[in-house]
Design a protein around this motif. Structure first.
Motif, PDB file in Angstrom:
ATOM      1  N   ILE A 331       2.950 -58.923 -56.101  1.00 57.33           N
ATOM      2  CA  ILE A 331       3.766 -57.967 -55.353  1.00 57.33           C
ATOM      3  C   ILE A 331       4.599 -57.096 -56.289  1.00 57.33           C
ATOM      4  N   SER A 332       4.851 -57.579 -57.479  1.00 55.26           N
ATOM      5  CA  SER A 332       5.608 -56.777 -58.438  1.00 55.26           C
ATOM      6  C   SER A 332       4.793 -55.614 -58.985  1.00 55.26           C
ATOM      7  N   SER A 333       3.491 -55.580 -58.689  1.00 57.36           N
ATOM      8  CA  SER A 333       2.654 -54.469 -59.146  1.00 57.36           C
ATOM      9  C   SER A 333       2.622 -53.328 -58.140  1.00 57.36           C
ATOM     10  N   CYS A 334       3.346 -53.462 -57.011  1.00 57.19           N
ATOM     11  CA  CYS A 334       3.487 -52.345 -56.077  1.00 57.19           C
ATOM     12  C   CYS A 334       4.406 -51.327 -56.725  1.00 57.19           C
ATOM     13  N   GLN A 335       3.829 -50.324 -57.316  1.00 54.29           N
ATOM     14  CA  GLN A 335       4.569 -49.453 -58.234  1.00 54.29           C
ATOM     15  C   GLN A 335       5.662 -48.629 -57.563  1.00 54.29           C
ATOM     16  N   PHE A 358       9.274 -55.386 -62.438  1.00 52.97           N
ATOM     17  CA  PHE A 358       9.450 -54.743 -61.133  1.00 52.97           C
ATOM     18  C   PHE A 358      10.485 -53.629 -61.266  1.00 52.97           C
ATOM     19  N   GLN A 359      10.124 -52.550 -61.922  1.00 53.27           N
ATOM     20  CA  GLN A 359      11.096 -51.509 -62.237  1.00 53.27           C
ATOM     21  C   GLN A 359      11.446 -50.623 -61.046  1.00 53.27           C
ATOM     22  N   SER A 360      10.588 -50.577 -60.031  1.00 51.68           N
ATOM     23  CA  SER A 360      10.891 -49.740 -58.865  1.00 51.68           C
ATOM     24  C   SER A 360      11.852 -50.417 -57.896  1.00 51.68           C
ATOM     25  N   LEU A 361      12.077 -51.717 -58.052  1.00 50.50           N
ATOM     26  CA  LEU A 361      12.854 -52.493 -57.086  1.00 50.50           C
ATOM     27  C   LEU A 361      14.335 -52.127 -57.134  1.00 50.50           C
ATOM     28  N   THR A 362      14.885 -51.790 -55.963  1.00 43.98           N
ATOM     29  CA  THR A 362      16.321 -51.507 -55.877  1.00 43.98           C
ATOM     30  C   THR A 362      17.036 -52.489 -54.956  1.00 43.98           C
ATOM     31  N   PHE A 363      16.361 -52.968 -53.911  1.00 45.83           N
ATOM     32  CA  PHE A 363      16.983 -53.900 -52.972  1.00 45.83           C
ATOM     33  C   PHE A 363      16.072 -55.113 -52.811  1.00 45.83           C
ATOM     34  N   LEU A 364      16.633 -56.317 -53.029  1.00 51.34           N
ATOM     35  CA  LEU A 364      15.856 -57.553 -52.926  1.00 51.34           C
ATOM     36  C   LEU A 364      16.631 -58.570 -52.105  1.00 51.34           C
ATOM     37  N   ALA A 365      16.006 -59.054 -51.028  1.00 51.44           N
ATOM     38  CA  ALA A 365      16.595 -60.092 -50.191  1.00 51.44           C
ATOM     39  C   ALA A 365      15.620 -61.262 -50.111  1.00 51.44           C
ATOM     40  N   LEU A 366      16.042 -62.406 -50.655  1.00 52.01           N
ATOM     41  CA  LEU A 366      15.219 -63.621 -50.651  1.00 52.01           C
ATOM     42  C   LEU A 366      16.023 -64.788 -50.082  1.00 52.01           C
ATOM     43  N   SER A 367      16.981 -64.498 -49.240  1.00 51.90           N
ATOM     44  CA  SER A 367      17.844 -65.536 -48.701  1.00 51.90           C
ATOM     45  C   SER A 367      17.061 -66.543 -47.864  1.00 51.90           C
TER      46      SER A 367
END
Length: 679
Positions: A331-335, A358-367
């Motif tokens: 999933i980290s390859s979703c550019q 994962f450089q495009s990631l700005t918001f991550l929720a894994l609660s």
């Protein structure tokens, strides 16, 4: 003068005097009748000016005869108009545009309004109109293409008469009313429809089959109704769909494997339904999707997103389902993926090592996903250089928060790891998070002093360290938080995952973005000692100050009266003494005040908001008032805490990914109400 010269002179006179030609007398009477039915005035409409073509919001046709000019446009949106629409308005028989949106108009609409033969645009949205839409057999509006009746109080059913009247309609917005019942086959009579909004009503029945025949439909919103049953495979017939929202209904069964035929679909939202089973192959391989929101269903199986195909995917929300882990490394390859919410699933394991890229990631929720190894998680995620919001609550249970590492989250603006039973103290590496606006470490087992450095975060406006075991004094640096020293606080909240839904002391509140959260400082349920600093009065932008259930002592400083935006002040269950400062009556926004179970004495201030506070706000103080509070039996300190229920998001996009389309999004910054911890 010969005839040709006379004709030329007459023509020149006609052209030069065109602008002075008054409006048609019938049109003027229609407008005057409309004005007379209002209970408010329209600026620029005066009896001394007989030419209605010069009135505010009125447009006349310059191609009319020399005798008069006809009114073709009436645009009075957002003018604070009140009253009703009289039937006289239908006398504007040449009207092409009618916009009375965002006013306070009410009662029923006149039926003749829906028989204007030249009307092309009708916008009556955001008013208080009631009753049904007054269309009847035989009515016809042959050229109308745009109708917006959203955000009113219309009732009744949506039947075939509507489409017979509006047969050439392209844009129809009936959202946020009280329409009910099933949708008949009526919409097949609106073959030109491109955008249809029926959301926010009480419509029921299965997915309307008449919609499956609308070949030109591009935008369809059915969310927040009472539709139920399985989705029809005929959905593939609407091949031009760009945006589809069926959220907050009762749809059930498997998602149909039809997305291969929806080659233009960019936004699909089906959250809060009863869908189950695996994600269909055509959906997880959709090359056109920008946003996908399937949260709060009972979907299961692995998270099988194909990033090689979904090259434009910007936002993925699969929170609150039954997906099983582990989190796929791929999933980290979703550019292009910027927003990822996998909260409240059965994932387990650790954050994949590949998330470093994962450089495009700005918001991550894994609660609430059963994650372990907080040290590894933070070490990996610090490499996501664009990460601005990180929600990890209810994970890493009973682990120790790493304190000796040198993590750097330079762009992080929101960090929430509550309710994880974390041990240790607030780590020094947090000092590198200079852009923090929101910090939540509540409901853990953290100890030690609250670092002075937290007061140096220039943008911090929401701090929750409640329900831990912090000791020592309240850092005086907290009284100088720059984001809170201005009464007219302006929070920079323009980053993904902004809208927030949460329950604050059993009250549901929705905030469209983090910047709209109430500025909050909650240090309740710790072991803090020492005084309440008078310099808290500097925080003129603070809305909530909760210092409940500590061991604070000394006087309640009169300087708190300078916190002019304060709405909640809770100082209960401490060791405070002295009188309640009379200056606190200046806090005109104060809606909750509690100083119960201290050692206060003297009179209770009168006036202002103090006349609205219940007796429970003052009990447990033997010397307070006339002694009436000393006879009340003490009760166990209740756990009145903030329970964050969700984190929603605003995102949209087009090629080039300009974030413009808002989709509500619950992230899983979630935790159940814990039992009260014994001290």
């Amino acid at each position: 003068m010969d005839f040709s010269n006379l004709y030329l002179s007459f023509l020149l006179l006609t052209l030069t005097s065109r602008s002075s030609i008054a409006c048609n007398s019938n049109d003027q009477r229609a407008l005057s009748g409309f004005s007379n039915c209002l209970t408010s005035n329209i600026e620029g409409w005066t009896s001394t000016n007989s030419d209605c073509c010069t009135w505010t919001g009125v447009t006349c046709d310059n191609s009319s005869t020399i005798l008069s000019r006809r009114v073709i446009g009436l645009e009075l949106g957002n003018r604070r108009l009140s009253g009703v629409i009289c039937e006289s308005l239908a006398g504007l028989d040449q009207l092409r545009i009618l916009n009375l949106s965002h006013n306070f108009l009410q009662k029923m609409l006149p039926a003749k309004l829906f028989n204007l033969q030249n009307l092309e645009v009708l916008d009556l949205s955001n008013n208080d109109f009631t009753g049904s839409i007054p269309v009847a057999p035989g009515m016809h509006m042959p050229v109308i293409t745009y109708v917006d009746l959203s955000k009113n109080n219309f009732v009744g059913s949506i039947n075939e008469t509507l489409c017979k009247t509006l047969s050439h309609i392209r844009y129809l917005n009936l959202a946020s009313n009280s329409f009910s019942g099933e949708i008949s086959m009526s919409f097949q009579l609106c073959p030109n429809l491109q955008q249809l909004f029926l959301n926010g009503n009480s419509l029921s029945g299965s997915f309307p089959e008449s919609l499956l025949q609308l070949q030109d439909l591009r935008v369809l919103h059915l969310e927040e109704n009472q539709f139920y049953g399985a989705l029809n495979f005929g959905l593939s017939n609407i091949s031009n769909l760009v945006e589809l929202d069926i959220s907050s209904n009762g749809f059930s069964g498997n998602l149909p494997d039809v997305f291969g035929n929806l080659g233009k679909l960019q936004h699909f939202s089906a959250y809060s339904n009863k869908f189950n089973g695996h994600l269909p192959q055509s959906l997880v391989n959709s090359p056109s999707l920008l946003t996908l929101d399937l949260r709060n269903n009972t979907l299961d199986g692995p998270i099988s997103i194909n990033c090689s195909a979904m090259i434009f995917l910007v936002s993925l929300n699969l929170g609150s389902n039954n997906f099983q882990g582990p989190i796929p490394e791929s999933i980290s390859s979703c550019q292009s993926l910027s927003i990822l919410n996998l909260s409240r699933n059965k994932l387990g394991g650790q954050i994949p090592y590949n998330f470093k890229n994962f450089q495009s990631l700005t918001f991550l929720a894994l609660s609430n996903t059963g994650l372990g190894n907080i040290s590894a998680a933070l070490e990996i995620l610090q490499h996501c250089k664009n990460l601005t919001a990180l929600m990890l609550s209810i994970n890493f249970l009973d682990e120790e928060i790493p304190g000796n590492a040198n993590f750097e989250f330079k762009n992080l603006r929101a960090l929430a790891i509550p309710n994880s039973q974390l041990r240790g103290s607030i780590p020094p590496w947090l000092n590198h998070c200079k852009k923090l606006q929101v910090l939540d470490f509540s409901w853990n087992f953290l100890v030690g002093a609250i670092p002075l450095g937290i007061g140096n975060f220039n943008s911090l406006f929401y701090l929750d360290l409640s329900n831990n075991s912090f000791t020592g004094e309240i850092p005086i640096t907290l009284t100088g938080l720059k984001a809170l020293t201005d009464k007219n606080i302006s929070i920079d909240g323009n980053f993904p995952g902004l809208p927030v839904y949460k329950i604050w002391e059993h009250t549901s509140l929705q905030y469209k973005r983090i910047g709209n959260l109430p500025p909050n400082l909650d240090l309740s349920y710790n072991k803090l000692e020492g005084p309440i600093w008078s310099s808290f009065g500097n925080l003129k932008g603070l809305h909530v100050l909760k210092l409940k259930n500590n061991a604070l002592s000394g006087l309640i400083p009169a300087g708190l009266s300078e916190m002019l935006s304060l709405e909640i002040l809770d100082l209960s269950y401490n060791k405070l003494y002295g009188e309640i400062p009379g200056s606190l009556v200046k806090l005109s926004f104060l809606s909750r005040f509690n100083v119960a179970y201290n050692n206060l004495y003297g009179g209770i201030p009168t006036g202002g908001q103090f006349s609205t506070f219940p007796l429970s706000s003052f009990i447990g103080n033997k010397g307070l008032g006339a002694g009436e509070f000393s006879t009340l039996q003490p009760v166990e300190s209740p756990k009145q805490h903030v329970r964050i229920v969700g984190f929603q998001f605003a995102i949209g996009g087009a090629t080039g990914f300009v974030l413009t389309v808002t989709f509500l999004f619950r992230s899983g910054w979630v935790f159940p109400e814990p039992k009260r911890r014994r001290s």
